[in-house]
Design a protein around this motif. Structure first.
Motif, mmCIF file in Angstrom:
data_model
loop_
_atom_site.group_PDB
_atom_site.id
_atom_site.type_symbol
_atom_site.label_atom_id
_atom_site.label_comp_id
_atom_site.label_asym_id
_atom_site.label_seq_id
_atom_site.Cartn_x
_atom_site.Cartn_y
_atom_site.Cartn_z
ATOM 1 N N GLU A 70 0.697 -1.491 0.013
ATOM 2 C CA GLU A 70 -0.095 0.021 -0.067
ATOM 3 C C GLU A 70 0.808 1.475 0.110
ATOM 4 O O GLU A 70 0.433 2.528 -0.066
ATOM 5 N N ASP A 71 2.134 1.158 -0.201
ATOM 6 C CA ASP A 71 3.081 2.135 -0.263
ATOM 7 C C ASP A 71 2.977 3.199 1.008
ATOM 8 O O ASP A 71 3.195 4.382 0.916
ATOM 9 N N ARG A 72 2.770 2.657 2.187
ATOM 10 C CA ARG A 72 2.611 3.520 3.309
ATOM 11 C C ARG A 72 3.823 4.058 3.819
ATOM 12 O O ARG A 72 3.686 5.126 4.502
ATOM 13 N N PHE A 73 5.180 3.680 3.190
ATOM 14 C CA PHE A 73 6.033 4.215 3.935
ATOM 15 C C PHE A 73 6.316 5.894 3.350
ATOM 16 O O PHE A 73 6.870 6.550 3.871
ATOM 17 N N ARG A 74 5.743 6.074 2.127
ATOM 18 C CA ARG A 74 5.599 7.341 1.587
ATOM 19 C C ARG A 74 4.743 8.237 2.362
ATOM 20 O O ARG A 74 5.004 9.506 2.256
ATOM 21 N N GLN A 75 3.699 7.696 2.760
ATOM 22 C CA GLN A 75 2.534 8.698 3.672
ATOM 23 C C GLN A 75 2.545 7.936 4.860
ATOM 24 O O GLN A 75 1.383 7.808 5.402
ATOM 25 N N LEU A 76 3.712 7.909 5.702
ATOM 26 C CA LEU A 76 3.458 7.398 7.207
ATOM 27 C C LEU A 76 2.652 8.294 7.869
ATOM 28 O O LEU A 76 1.909 7.604 8.761
ATOM 29 N N HIS A 77 2.765 9.726 7.796
ATOM 30 C CA HIS A 77 2.169 10.340 8.791
ATOM 31 C C HIS A 77 0.415 10.095 8.493
ATOM 32 O O HIS A 77 -0.303 10.207 9.441
ATOM 33 N N VAL A 417 3.794 15.278 11.116
ATOM 34 C CA VAL A 417 2.692 16.268 10.661
ATOM 35 C C VAL A 417 2.557 16.177 9.244
ATOM 36 O O VAL A 417 3.267 16.583 8.551
ATOM 37 N N GLY A 418 1.294 15.775 8.746
ATOM 38 C CA GLY A 418 1.199 15.966 7.265
ATOM 39 C C GLY A 418 0.831 17.162 6.748
ATOM 40 O O GLY A 418 0.304 18.075 7.538
ATOM 41 N N SER A 420 -1.720 18.240 5.716
ATOM 42 C CA SER A 420 -3.121 18.649 5.920
ATOM 43 C C SER A 420 -3.720 18.326 7.278
ATOM 44 O O SER A 420 -4.692 18.286 7.774
ATOM 45 N N SER A 421 -2.523 18.010 8.023
ATOM 46 C CA SER A 421 -2.935 17.375 9.498
ATOM 47 C C SER A 421 -2.545 18.488 10.520
ATOM 48 O O SER A 421 -1.674 19.217 10.373
ATOM 49 N N LYS A 422 -3.083 18.599 11.578
ATOM 50 C CA LYS A 422 -3.015 19.474 12.603
ATOM 51 C C LYS A 422 -2.615 18.772 13.912
ATOM 52 O O LYS A 422 -2.680 19.261 15.070
ATOM 53 N N VAL A 423 -2.363 17.319 13.886
ATOM 54 C CA VAL A 423 -2.268 16.665 15.202
ATOM 55 C C VAL A 423 -0.561 16.373 15.218
ATOM 56 O O VAL A 423 0.056 16.422 14.173
ATOM 57 N N LEU A 424 -0.222 16.252 16.521
ATOM 58 C CA LEU A 424 1.430 15.960 16.610
ATOM 59 C C LEU A 424 1.464 14.670 16.914
ATOM 60 O O LEU A 424 0.646 14.011 17.819
ATOM 61 N N ALA A 425 2.123 13.667 16.121
ATOM 62 C CA ALA A 425 2.199 12.459 16.286
ATOM 63 C C ALA A 425 3.658 12.127 17.142
ATOM 64 O O ALA A 425 4.646 12.616 16.344
ATOM 65 N N ALA A 426 3.776 11.215 17.836
ATOM 66 C CA ALA A 426 5.201 10.926 18.429
ATOM 67 C C ALA A 426 5.272 9.381 18.351
ATOM 68 O O ALA A 426 4.237 8.753 18.803
ATOM 69 N N SER A 427 6.377 8.673 17.966
ATOM 70 C CA SER A 427 6.487 7.393 17.901
ATOM 71 C C SER A 427 7.729 7.094 18.623
ATOM 72 O O SER A 427 8.716 7.563 18.668
ATOM 73 N N VAL A 428 7.356 6.276 19.493
ATOM 74 C CA VAL A 428 8.783 5.631 20.502
ATOM 75 C C VAL A 428 9.028 4.397 19.946
ATOM 76 O O VAL A 428 8.371 3.235 19.957
ATOM 77 N N CYS A 429 10.454 4.329 19.355
ATOM 78 C CA CYS A 429 10.746 3.038 18.352
ATOM 79 C C CYS A 429 11.991 2.468 18.889
ATOM 80 O O CYS A 429 12.818 2.870 19.852
ATOM 81 N N SER A 430 12.092 1.225 18.879
ATOM 82 C CA SER A 430 13.250 0.545 19.435
ATOM 83 C C SER A 430 13.340 -0.838 18.369
ATOM 84 O O SER A 430 12.268 -1.247 18.068
#
Length: 433
Positions: A70-77, A417-418, A420-430
């Motif tokens: 679905e090519d999500r890596f290009r539109q991860l936000h 933040v995309g 058209s997006s107004k949300v702040l997203a944060a990812s905690v990755c490991s």
């Protein structure tokens, strides 16, 4: 995942999640805290397990296949925005070998940072770490945690982050910036449209900003230019920029795959990544040898920089002169600083230009203030910056709410933040172990 890192989670209360989430979802609003070394969340007085955090599916390989298909890596936000709407302000996700916990609300992210103390747990860039282990190179701050990370970081702070250090290398950065502006001005005069003195030009600044960041990083770190703004860069410079570009391009897909396995089967993706790093390390080794020769020829120069103590030798020269880190650690750290500082410089600058373009009245105010401050500073870049608070405010605002860390340089927390997006997203990755 966060559960494997020993951080804890506690509820903040339903009032903090006011982004259109349902009551059940708001109940899972969490913030970080350490609680008996385990990840927990509290809801209605009951401690909840890490496994109860909503997730997108337990099979990382199935999720990875979906991401590619679905090519999500290009539109991860966009994917994160949809998932937050469906699962709530915290969810976990496994994609390939990467396991992450994604947090929506800034207040929750703030408490997570506060809980970490002096030794935050950084996401391990496994492709980079695997290369170091195979080639038997030392690891720098990007690949360390705990006391080892803090010890290196404190030494680097003195040469990179503290105000005295910034004043030392600011003239080098200003030198690169002026060359960059002259290059753009020449292109505008050559390819622009309109009357003389009022020409306009539309182009994609990304490649130029990337080269600016790389040229500036190398000048500050190594104390010498690599000539990326020259009309005919040297073969060495062309190979170096190819290596950096290839390393950054191959890092994102390798984050979701087992790099050691790819190494054993000589997969082309891994071979390209490792070859690029080998060239980058060879480039750093050559600069270290030159720096060592300069120091040997001037044994009594001291640590001062500037007219009294000679030209500023760059971060590399300062670290070698201080002698607080071994040569292997210096090579590891300056190499990672250079590699990690390119995209994280170019992307914020690109977003800053984008936001100023969307707000022409602010752009004009910033321009006027910068021009006035520069005229009053008498050519001193430090004074000019002090007199341009709007410029500082622009960069800080961009860093506050724009995604300034690209996938190739994902850290512990990355805003997303995309357009058209107004949300702040944060990812905690490991990395899963």
């Amino acid at each position: 995942s966060v559960g494997h890192r020993g951080a804890g989670l506690k509820a903040l209360g339903s009032g903090t999640a006011n982004v259109g989430l349902g009551a059940a979802q708001r109940g899972f609003c969490v913030a970080a805290a350490v609680e008996d070394g385990k990840v927990r969340s509290v809801r209605n007085g009951r401690v909840r397990s890490f496994q109860e955090i909503p997730h997108t599916g337990r099979s990382g390989w199935v999720n990875l296949l979906r991401f590619w298909r679905e090519d999500r890596f290009r539109q991860l936000h966009k994917h994160m925005e949809r998932t937050f709407s469906a699962l709530g302000p915290i969810y976990r996700e496994t994609v390939g070998t990467m396991s992450s916990v994604n947090i929506l609300l800034p207040a929750d992210v703030g408490q997570l940072f506060q809980s970490e103390g002096l030794h935050p747990r950084r996401m391990l860039l496994q492709p980079w770490a695997t290369h170091r282990e195979i080639r038997q190179h030392s690891k720098g701050v990007f690949l360390k945690n705990g006391e080892e990370w803090r010890a290196d970081r404190l030494q680097l702070n003195k040469e990179v982050m503290m105000s005295a250090a910034v004043q030392r290398f600011l003239p080098l950065l200003d030198n690169v910036a002026q060359d960059f502006c002259r290059m753009l001005q020449a292109r505008l005069e050559r390819d622009g449209r309109g009357e003389e003195g009022r020409r306009s030009l539309t182009f994609d600044p990304s490649p130029d900003l990337f080269r600016f960041a790389l040229e500036a990083s190398c000048h500050i770190i190594y104390g010498e230019r690599i000539g990326l703004f020259s009309s005919s860069p040297s073969l060495e410079s062309q190979k170096f920029i190819w290596a950096v570009e290839r390393m950054l391009t191959t890092t994102p897909p390798l984050l979701y795959l087992p790099p050691l396995l790819l190494h054993y089967i000589s997969a082309p993706l891994w071979t390209q990544h490792a070859t690029a790093w080998d060239h980058i390390f060879s480039h750093a080794e050559a600069r270290i040898q030159r720096g060592y020769q300069r120091l040997s020829s001037c044994p009594g120069r001291g640590s001062a920089a500037g007219p009294a103590g000679g030209p500023y030798p760059g971060v590399l020269g300062q670290l070698m002169e201080k002698g607080k880190l071994s040569l292997e650690l210096i090579k590891a750290n300056v190499t990672e600083l250079m590699a990690g500082g390119v995209d994280t410089t170019a992307v914020p600058l690109q977003f800053a230009l984008f936001e100023l373009g969307r707000n022409p009245e602010v752009q004009e105010q910033v321009r006027q203030q910068v021009q006035t401050s520069w005229a009053q500073a008498g050519g001193d870049p430090q004074k000019a910056l002090q007199g341009a608070p709007l410029l500082k405010g622009t960069i800080k605002e961009v860093l506050r709410y724009r995604n300034t860390v690209p996938p190739s340089a994902l850290g512990r927390l990355s805003g997303s933040v995309g357009p058209s997006s107004k949300v702040l997203a944060a990812s905690v990755c490991s990395r899963k172990t």
